[in-house]
Design an enzyme around this catalytic site. Structure first.
Site, mmCIF file in Angstrom:
data_model
loop_
_atom_site.group_PDB
_atom_site.id
_atom_site.type_symbol
_atom_site.label_atom_id
_atom_site.label_comp_id
_atom_site.label_asym_id
_atom_site.label_seq_id
_atom_site.Cartn_x
_atom_site.Cartn_y
_atom_site.Cartn_z
ATOM 1 N N ASN A 1 44.135 31.854 16.378
ATOM 2 C CA ASN A 1 44.913 32.611 17.365
ATOM 3 C C ASN A 1 45.114 34.010 16.823
ATOM 4 O O ASN A 1 45.695 34.189 15.743
ATOM 5 C CB ASN A 1 46.276 31.950 17.604
ATOM 6 N N HIS B 1 52.403 21.643 20.032
ATOM 7 C CA HIS B 1 52.639 23.086 20.216
ATOM 8 C C HIS B 1 54.161 23.278 20.305
ATOM 9 O O HIS B 1 54.693 23.687 21.328
ATOM 10 C CB HIS B 1 51.900 23.582 21.460
ATOM 11 N N GLU C 1 49.581 26.672 15.220
ATOM 12 C CA GLU C 1 50.314 27.690 14.471
ATOM 13 C C GLU C 1 51.441 27.124 13.610
ATOM 14 O O GLU C 1 52.629 27.422 13.843
ATOM 15 C CB GLU C 1 50.873 28.760 15.421
ATOM 16 N N TYR D 1 46.319 38.055 17.530
ATOM 17 C CA TYR D 1 47.015 39.028 18.377
ATOM 18 C C TYR D 1 47.036 40.418 17.778
ATOM 19 O O TYR D 1 46.970 41.403 18.490
ATOM 20 C CB TYR D 1 48.454 38.547 18.658
ATOM 21 N N ARG E 1 42.404 24.712 27.520
ATOM 22 C CA ARG E 1 43.157 24.273 26.339
ATOM 23 C C ARG E 1 44.616 24.113 26.732
ATOM 24 O O ARG E 1 45.235 25.057 27.220
ATOM 25 C CB ARG E 1 43.005 25.293 25.206
ATOM 26 N N GLU F 1 43.326 31.404 20.959
ATOM 27 C CA GLU F 1 44.261 32.243 21.722
ATOM 28 C C GLU F 1 43.966 33.699 21.420
ATOM 29 O O GLU F 1 43.784 34.071 20.241
ATOM 30 C CB GLU F 1 45.728 32.003 21.330
HETATM 31 O O1 IFM Z 1 52.972 32.295 23.625
HETATM 32 C C1 IFM Z 1 52.575 32.183 22.291
HETATM 33 C C2 IFM Z 1 51.923 30.838 22.053
HETATM 34 O O2 IFM Z 1 52.762 29.812 22.385
HETATM 35 C C3 IFM Z 1 51.544 30.706 20.612
HETATM 36 N N1 IFM Z 1 50.759 31.831 20.171
HETATM 37 C C4 IFM Z 1 51.270 33.143 20.457
HETATM 38 C C5 IFM Z 1 51.594 33.262 21.921
HETATM 39 C C6 IFM Z 1 52.140 34.671 22.224
HETATM 40 O O3 IFM Z 1 53.297 34.925 21.499
#
Ligand code: IFM
Length: 468
Positions: A309, A135, A180, A311, A91, A374
Site C-alpha cells: 500500500n 483490516h 498494514e 501513498y 479487493r 492500495e
Molecule cells: O483508508 C485507508 C485504508 O483503510 C488503509 N490504507 C490507507 C487508506 C488511506 O488512509
C-alpha cells in the site's frame, strides 16, 4: 492538518500503459468497516472501531461506521458498478466480528453468508475476489482480553482465518492475512490515534510481533487446508525513505525510520529475523520483543505475494528544527522533512518516484512478487452543477503512480497488479467521512454513487491497456 491545492500537471486523456498490459491484475479496493455499515445485524458484535468511534474527540465529527456506504445492503448494485469499471478484481476485507462474533467460538452462519453472497456475485460478474482477513476490525472482546499485545490474539486470528478459508476457499484463491500491521500496532497502540487508542510503545512492539505471528499461524492453517490454487500473502504500508542531506545524522535518521517502518516487517517475513540495529536500540526504550522459539520460522514461511500500500514517501533529518539531536525522552531525533511537493487533502506529499524506488528496492532486498494493493488520494472534491465530479487532481495522482509502477516493472520489479484505493468515498478512520478517497463519490444522505472523472479515466485506462 492543512490541505493544499496541488500544482500537479493534469493527467491528459487516458491512454494504454504497455508495461502494464500483460500478466497484470487491475482492481479496486475497500475494507469492511469503512463501507459495510449494518454493524448490529445478523449477529455481528462490536469491533474496536465501534468502541473507539464512541470516544469523545477520537474521530472527526464523531463519525462512525454504523451506516458507512450501506454496502451490506447495496452489495449487488455495488458489484455491478465494479464490473462496469472493467477491472479484473475486487479487493475487500472480511469483518472478523461478523464471521466469528466475539472473536471465539463457531462460525456465524449469517455473518459468513454475506461474504458467500459477495463472492458468488463477484464471480457471476467475472470479477476475481481478493480477500483480506483483517483490516483493523478486531472483535472488542479480544481487545478486552489484551488485544494484539497479547500472544493469544495471534492464535485466535489463526482460528478465525482457518474457518473463514474453509467457508470461502473453494472460490477465493487470492488471500491476504493482515492489512498494514504497522497501522494496527503503531497508530492503535503507540500513537493512540486509531482504535483501540492506547499509547504505549512497548505494547505496540509486542503487537507487531503478535500480528506477524498471527499472519504466520494463519498462513500455516490455510495452506494445510488448501486443495486448490492459492495465492497467499500479507499487505504492508510502505514508502521510500531517504536522508534529507548527506550528513551522518540524517543518514542515521533514515536508517532508524527504515528499521521501524519497513525492515521490522519485511526482514521478519522474508528473512526470518528482526533487524539487528533495531533490536540493539530497544533496550534503551526498556523493550524486548516477546519472541519464542520457532516464531520467526512461522512468520517467515514463503509468501506468494506481498501487498504494497503506497501513498507517500519521506526524507528524514536527525536534528530537530533547533538543531537538537535528542527528543524529549532522550532518544535520537527522526524528523520527516518535507520535499516541498504538492500535497493531498490528507496533507501527504505526492511522491510517485518513491513508488518506483520502493518496488525496485523490494525486488532487490526481498525478491518477492508484489501487488500494489492500495494507492490513491483524498482531495476536497467539488460536485459540478451537472452532478459530475471533475477530480483532475485525483486522476493526475493515479496517472503518475501508474507510470511509476510501469517504470518499476520496466526496471525489473515483479509487480503483478494494481488496486486503486478506493472504490468508494468511505469512512476514513480518525478522519471520519471528511476525507474522500473514492474514484466513485458516495452521497452519504442518499447513498447515491457517482463515478468521478478519475473513475472514468481509470476505467478507460484499463480498457485501452487491455487493447479494448
Ligand atoms: O483508508 C485507508 C485504508 O483503510 C488503509 N490504507 C490507507 C487508506 C488511506 O488512509
Amino acid at each position: 492538518m492543512s490541505s493544499q491545492a496541488t500544482t500537479t500537471a493534469p493527467a491528459g486523456p487516458p491512454r494504454a500503459i504497455p508495461e502494464l498490459a500483460e500478466n497484470f491484475t487491475w482492481g479496486v479496493a475497500t475494507s469492511s468497516y469503512q463501507i459495510e455499515g449494518a454493524t448490529d445485524v445478523d449477529g455481528r458484535t462490536p469491533s474496536i472501531w465501534d468502541t473507539f468511534c464512541r470516544v469523545p474527540g477520537a474521530v472527526v465529527n464523531a463519525d462512525n461506521g454504523d451506516t458507512a456506504c450501506d454496502h451490506y445492503r447495496l452489495m449487488p448494485e455495488d458489484v455491478r458498478l465494479i464490473a462496469d469499471l472493467g477491472v479484473d478484481s475486487y479487493r475487500f476485507s472480511l469483518a472478523w466480528p461478523r464471521i466469528q462474533p466475539g472473536g471465539k467460538g463457531p462460525i456465524n452462519p449469517k455473518g459468513i453468508a454475506f461474504y458467500d453472497r459477495l463472492v458468488d456475485t463477484l464471480l457471476e460478474r467475472g470479477l476475481t475476489p481478493w480477500a483480506t482477513l483483517y483490516h483493523w476490525d478486531l472483535p472488542q472482546e479480544l481487545e478486552d482480553a489484551g488485544g494484539w499485545p497479547e500472544r493469544d490474539t495471534a492464535y485466535r486470528f489463526a482460528e478465525y482465518a482457518e474457518m473463514t478459508y474453509e467457508a470461502l476457499g473453494d472460490r477465493v484463491t487470492n488471500w491476504t492475512t493482515l492489512n498494514e500491521p504497522w497501522c494496527s500496532a503503531m497508530l492503535g497502540y503507540h500513537e493512540g490515534i486509531h482504535a483501540p487508542g492506547r499509547k504505549n510503545f512497548g505494547d505496540a512492539l509486542h503487537a507487531v510481533h503478535h500480528l506477524l505471528l498471527g499472519h504466520g499461524l494463519a498462513a500455516q492453517r490455510i495452506r494445510a487446508k488448501a486443495t486448490n490454487e492459492l495465492n497467499l500473502g500479507i499487505v504492508l504500508n510502505l514508502g521510500h525513505g531517504s536522508a534529507a542531506t548527506e550528513s551522518e545524522l540524517d543518514k542515521e535518521a533514515a536508517r532508524r525510520s527504515d528499521a521501524l517502518g519497513t525492515r521490522l516487517y519485511l526482514d521478519a517475513l522474508v528473512h526470518g529475523r528482526y533487524p539487528e540495529d533495531l533490536l540493539a536500540e530497544l533496550p534503551s526504550h526498556g523493550i524486548a520483543l516477546p519472541v519464542l522459539d520457532g516464531d520467526l520460522e512461522t512468520i517467515s514461511a514463503p509468501l506468494d505475494l506481498l501487498g504494497v500500500n503506497y501513498y507517500s514517501s519521506h526524507q528524514f533529518s536527525g536534528t530537530d528544527e533547533r538543531g537538537g539531536t535528542r527528543d524529549a525522552d532522550g532518544h535520537p531525533v527522526v524528523r520527516p522533512v518535507p520535499f516541498g511537493l504538492p500535497r493531498t487533502a490528507m496533507d501527504w506529499e505526492i511522491v510517485p518516484s518513491g513508488l518506483t524506488k520502493l518496488l525496485l528496492r523490494i525486488q532487490r532486498d526481498y525478491g518477492v512478487p508484489t501487488v500494489v494493493t492500495e494507492n490513491g488520494a483524498a482531495f476536497d472534491d467539488r460536485v459540478a452543477e451537472d452532478g459530475s465530479v471533475p477530480d483532475a487532481d485525483r486522476t493526475s495522482y493515479l496517472a503518475r503512480h501508474l507510470a511509476a509502477v510501469a517504470e518499476a516493472r520496466a526496471g525489473g520489479a515483479d509487480v503483478r497488479g494494481y488496486f486503486a484505493w478506493s472504490l468508494f468515498d468511505n469512512f476514513e478512520w480518525a478522519e471520519g467521512y471528511a476525507k474522500r478517497f473514492g474514484i466513485v463519490r458516495v452521497d452519504y444522505d442518499s447513498q447515491r454513487r457517482t463515478v468521478k472523472d478519475s473513475g472514468a479515466w481509470y476505467r478507460d485506462t484499463v480498457r485501452l491497456t487491455r487493447g479494448g
